[in-house]
Design a protein around this motif. Structure first.
Motif, PDB file in Angstrom:
ATOM      1  N   ASN A   1       0.876  -1.172   0.000  1.00 25.60           N
ATOM      2  CA  ASN A   1       0.000   0.000   0.000  1.00 25.60           C
ATOM      3  C   ASN A   1       0.913   1.223   0.000  1.00 25.60           C
ATOM      4  N   ALA A   2       0.991   1.926  -1.123  1.00 22.80           N
ATOM      5  CA  ALA A   2       1.975   2.992  -1.299  1.00 22.80           C
ATOM      6  C   ALA A   2       1.700   4.211  -0.431  1.00 22.80           C
ATOM      7  N   ALA A   3       0.533   4.265   0.197  1.00 23.97           N
ATOM      8  CA  ALA A   3       0.240   5.393   1.080  1.00 23.97           C
ATOM      9  C   ALA A   3       1.052   5.310   2.368  1.00 23.97           C
ATOM     10  N   SER A   4       1.634   4.136   2.657  1.00 21.12           N
ATOM     11  CA  SER A   4       2.442   3.944   3.859  1.00 21.12           C
ATOM     12  C   SER A   4       3.907   3.876   3.458  1.00 21.12           C
ATOM     13  N   SER A   5       4.691   4.835   3.919  1.00 17.41           N
ATOM     14  CA  SER A   5       6.106   4.888   3.558  1.00 17.41           C
ATOM     15  C   SER A   5       6.899   3.869   4.369  1.00 17.41           C
ATOM     16  N   ILE A   6       8.072   3.498   3.862  1.00 17.15           N
ATOM     17  CA  ILE A   6       8.953   2.580   4.565  1.00 17.15           C
ATOM     18  C   ILE A   6      10.384   3.035   4.328  1.00 17.15           C
ATOM     19  N   THR A   7      11.207   3.038   5.371  1.00 18.05           N
ATOM     20  CA  THR A   7      12.576   3.515   5.264  1.00 18.05           C
ATOM     21  C   THR A   7      13.497   2.412   4.740  1.00 18.05           C
ATOM     22  N   ASN A   8      14.684   2.825   4.308  1.00 17.41           N
ATOM     23  CA  ASN A   8      15.666   1.846   3.837  1.00 17.41           C
ATOM     24  C   ASN A   8      16.060   0.881   4.951  1.00 17.41           C
ATOM     25  N   ARG A   9      16.119   1.380   6.184  1.00 12.39           N
ATOM     26  CA  ARG A   9      16.471   0.521   7.319  1.00 12.39           C
ATOM     27  C   ARG A   9      15.414  -0.556   7.521  1.00 12.39           C
ATOM     28  N   GLU A  10      14.145  -0.167   7.414  1.00 11.14           N
ATOM     29  CA  GLU A  10      13.048  -1.126   7.573  1.00 11.14           C
ATOM     30  C   GLU A  10      13.036  -2.148   6.445  1.00 11.14           C
ATOM     31  N   ILE A  11      13.365  -1.701   5.233  1.00  7.40           N
ATOM     32  CA  ILE A  11      13.446  -2.623   4.098  1.00  7.40           C
ATOM     33  C   ILE A  11      14.563  -3.644   4.334  1.00  7.40           C
ATOM     34  N   GLY A  12      15.711  -3.148   4.787  1.00  5.77           N
ATOM     35  CA  GLY A  12      16.843  -4.034   5.059  1.00  5.77           C
ATOM     36  C   GLY A  12      16.526  -5.037   6.152  1.00  5.77           C
ATOM     37  N   LEU A  13      15.864  -4.579   7.209  1.00  8.77           N
ATOM     38  CA  LEU A  13      15.504  -5.468   8.318  1.00  8.77           C
ATOM     39  C   LEU A  13      14.528  -6.549   7.852  1.00  8.77           C
ATOM     40  N   ALA A  14      13.548  -6.151   7.034  1.00  6.41           N
ATOM     41  CA  ALA A  14      12.574  -7.111   6.513  1.00  6.41           C
ATOM     42  C   ALA A  14      13.263  -8.154   5.642  1.00  6.41           C
ATOM     43  N   TYR A  15      14.170  -7.694   4.808  1.00  6.20           N
ATOM     44  CA  TYR A  15      14.885  -8.594   3.902  1.00  6.20           C
ATOM     45  C   TYR A  15      15.729  -9.610   4.666  1.00  6.20           C
ATOM     46  N   VAL A  16      16.504  -9.129   5.645  1.00  2.51           N
ATOM     47  CA  VAL A  16      17.374 -10.015   6.422  1.00  2.51           C
ATOM     48  C   VAL A  16      16.550 -11.002   7.249  1.00  2.51           C
ATOM     49  N   THR A  17      15.454 -10.522   7.852  1.00  2.81           N
ATOM     50  CA  THR A  17      14.620 -11.387   8.690  1.00  2.81           C
ATOM     51  C   THR A  17      13.953 -12.480   7.872  1.00  2.81           C
ATOM     52  N   ALA A  18      13.382 -12.112   6.733  1.00  2.00           N
ATOM     53  CA  ALA A  18      12.697 -13.096   5.896  1.00  2.00           C
ATOM     54  C   ALA A  18      13.677 -14.119   5.326  1.00  2.00           C
ATOM     55  N   THR A  19      14.823 -13.647   4.854  1.00  2.00           N
ATOM     56  CA  THR A  19      15.818 -14.560   4.308  1.00  2.00           C
ATOM     57  C   THR A  19      16.315 -15.518   5.385  1.00  2.00           C
ATOM     58  N   SER A  20      16.555 -14.988   6.581  1.00  2.00           N
ATOM     59  CA  SER A  20      17.027 -15.832   7.688  1.00  2.00           C
ATOM     60  C   SER A  20      15.994 -16.881   8.062  1.00  2.00           C
ATOM     61  N   SER A  21      14.719 -16.479   8.096  1.00  2.00           N
ATOM     62  CA  SER A  21      13.667 -17.435   8.467  1.00  2.00           C
ATOM     63  C   SER A  21      13.550 -18.546   7.433  1.00  2.00           C
ATOM     64  N   ALA A  22      13.678 -18.187   6.149  1.00  2.00           N
ATOM     65  CA  ALA A  22      13.613 -19.201   5.091  1.00  2.00           C
ATOM     66  C   ALA A  22      14.786 -20.165   5.189  1.00  2.00           C
ATOM     67  N   LEU A  23      15.973 -19.633   5.455  1.00  2.00           N
ATOM     68  CA  LEU A  23      17.159 -20.486   5.544  1.00  2.00           C
ATOM     69  C   LEU A  23      17.091 -21.405   6.756  1.00  2.00           C
ATOM     70  N   VAL A  24      16.690 -20.855   7.892  1.00  2.00           N
ATOM     71  CA  VAL A  24      16.583 -21.674   9.103  1.00  2.00           C
ATOM     72  C   VAL A  24      15.576 -22.806   8.893  1.00  2.00           C
ATOM     73  N   THR A  25      14.418 -22.459   8.302  1.00  2.00           N
ATOM     74  CA  THR A  25      13.392 -23.483   8.048  1.00  2.00           C
ATOM     75  C   THR A  25      13.903 -24.552   7.090  1.00  2.00           C
ATOM     76  N   ALA A  26      14.501 -24.127   5.972  1.00  2.00           N
ATOM     77  CA  ALA A  26      14.956 -25.075   4.963  1.00  2.00           C
ATOM     78  C   ALA A  26      16.073 -25.969   5.490  1.00  2.00           C
ATOM     79  N   LEU A  27      17.064 -25.376   6.151  1.00  2.00           N
ATOM     80  CA  LEU A  27      18.196 -26.160   6.640  1.00  2.00           C
ATOM     81  C   LEU A  27      17.777 -27.092   7.772  1.00  2.00           C
ATOM     82  N   SER A  28      16.896 -26.617   8.641  1.00  2.00           N
ATOM     83  CA  SER A  28      16.427 -27.467   9.746  1.00  2.00           C
ATOM     84  C   SER A  28      15.644 -28.658   9.212  1.00  2.00           C
ATOM     85  N   LEU A  29      14.731 -28.399   8.267  1.00  2.00           N
ATOM     86  CA  LEU A  29      13.929 -29.492   7.704  1.00  2.00           C
ATOM     87  C   LEU A  29      14.782 -30.444   6.877  1.00  2.00           C
TER      88      LEU A  29
END
Length: 335
Positions: free
Chosen positions: A149-177
């Protein structure tokens, strides 16, 4: 693309013969699943990816000219609908800004088939899991950011945090399974990529749109008048998007492993191992060609919510200004 804005044979809609088209709204009724499905088959058409910027901006200009009655003489109805198709596939519904190529929903088929096919093919070794989950989450992060929703802005820091968190969760799930399924039947191990993708979607999308959850998103009445911001509306919209994304990936990532295990029983198929990867990429593409519009159509993009379900303070402000005249609010849930 064979079809162009300049050559169409249809009924003239701009000469006073019939009512003017409302090009600000989708061509089909969005209150029904079938109407939404037709709409998303239109705007997620992967062929629009190869349209040039010149074609896309020409489509936007034609729509804008038509809205003020300045379209070129002889403009046909089919030309206008095609211009709307290009516009809705390439420009954000909130901001009107041209979206990046990879973030477009029309890029889901070519982009998703390549990445998902690779994840399904190379899922056994740790380096392969790490690499393809990283590629997939990078792709998802860009898609989620582009279709927020483009009416809600997001900072570069928040984008970076989202990217690192999602990637980490996918890796942890995949490697654990992967470690847990080493002694399981081969078919079970083939479902590890889907589990990782589903887990990452549950993290990636909310994190990329965290500003909406924290600050709320703008809600409007039926006529588009802004009424305030709602966190509950944001949570509803994001939940629907997460559900849609998981359903979008499910058939290809759940059915294809069964097909592969069946095919691997045949010696001739085992011998052509070099074709296993391309086969899975093309098969995923066939699934996504239908599942991308189907998943997008599950919920209306213009989401609604009863005023009685909003936050008490927002309910009070709406009642104070409009009384009981407004029963529902509307907002863009994103894709």
């Amino acid at each position: 693309m064979a079809q162009t804005l300049a050559t169409q044979d249809s009924v003239v809609a701009s000469t006073g013969m019939g009512p003017r088209l409302d090009l600000s709204q989708p061509r089909w009724d969005q209150t029904t699943f079938v109407g939404r499905l037709k709409h998303f088959f239109n705007v997620t058409d992967p062929r629009t990816v190869i349209c040039s910027d010149k074609q896309l901006y020409a489509a936007r200009d034609l729509i804008n000219d038509y809205k003020v009655g300045l379209e070129p003489p002889g403009t046909t109805e089919e030309q206008l609908w095609y211009a709307q198709k290009l516009y809705m596939s390439a420009f954000h519904p909130d901001s009107g800004e041209k979206m990046n190529l990879i973030g477009k929903m029309s890029f889901q088929v070519p982009g998703g088939m390549a990445i998902t096919g690779a994840m399904l093919q190379w899922y056994k070794t740790m380096p392969a899991v790490v690499f393809w989950q990283w590629i997939n989450q990078s792709f998802n992060a860009l898609v989620n950011y582009t279709n927020r929703n483009a009416a809600s802005s997001i900072t570069n820091r928040e984008i970076g945090l989202a990217y690192v968190t999602a990637t980490s969760s996918a890796l942890v799930t995949a490697l654990s399974l992967n470690s847990l399924t080493k002694k399981s039947p081969p078919l079970i191990a083939r479902y590890v990529p889907f589990a990782a993708v589903a887990a990452a979607n549950c993290v990636n999308i909310p994190m990329m749109r965290q500003k909406e959850i924290v600050s709320g998103i703008v809600v409007c009445d039926e006529k588009g008048r802004e009424l305030g911001k709602s966190k509950k509306a944001a949570r509803k919209g994001i939940t629907q998007v997460v559900t849609s994304r998981i359903i979008m990936a499910a058939p290809g990532m759940c059915v294809l492993p069964v097909i592969m295990e069946r095919l691997l029983r045949y010696p001739w198929f085992r011998r052509v191992s070099v074709l296993h990867g391309p086969f899975q990429v093309m098969a995923v593409g066939c699934f996504l060609l239908f599942m991308t519009p189907t998943a997008c159509a599950l919920f209306p993009q213009r989401c609604s919510m009863a005023v009685s379900n909003l936050e008490p303070d927002l309910q009070a402000s709406i009642r104070a200004e409009y009384g009981d005249a407004i029963q529902r609010v509307y907002f863009n849930k994103g894709l």
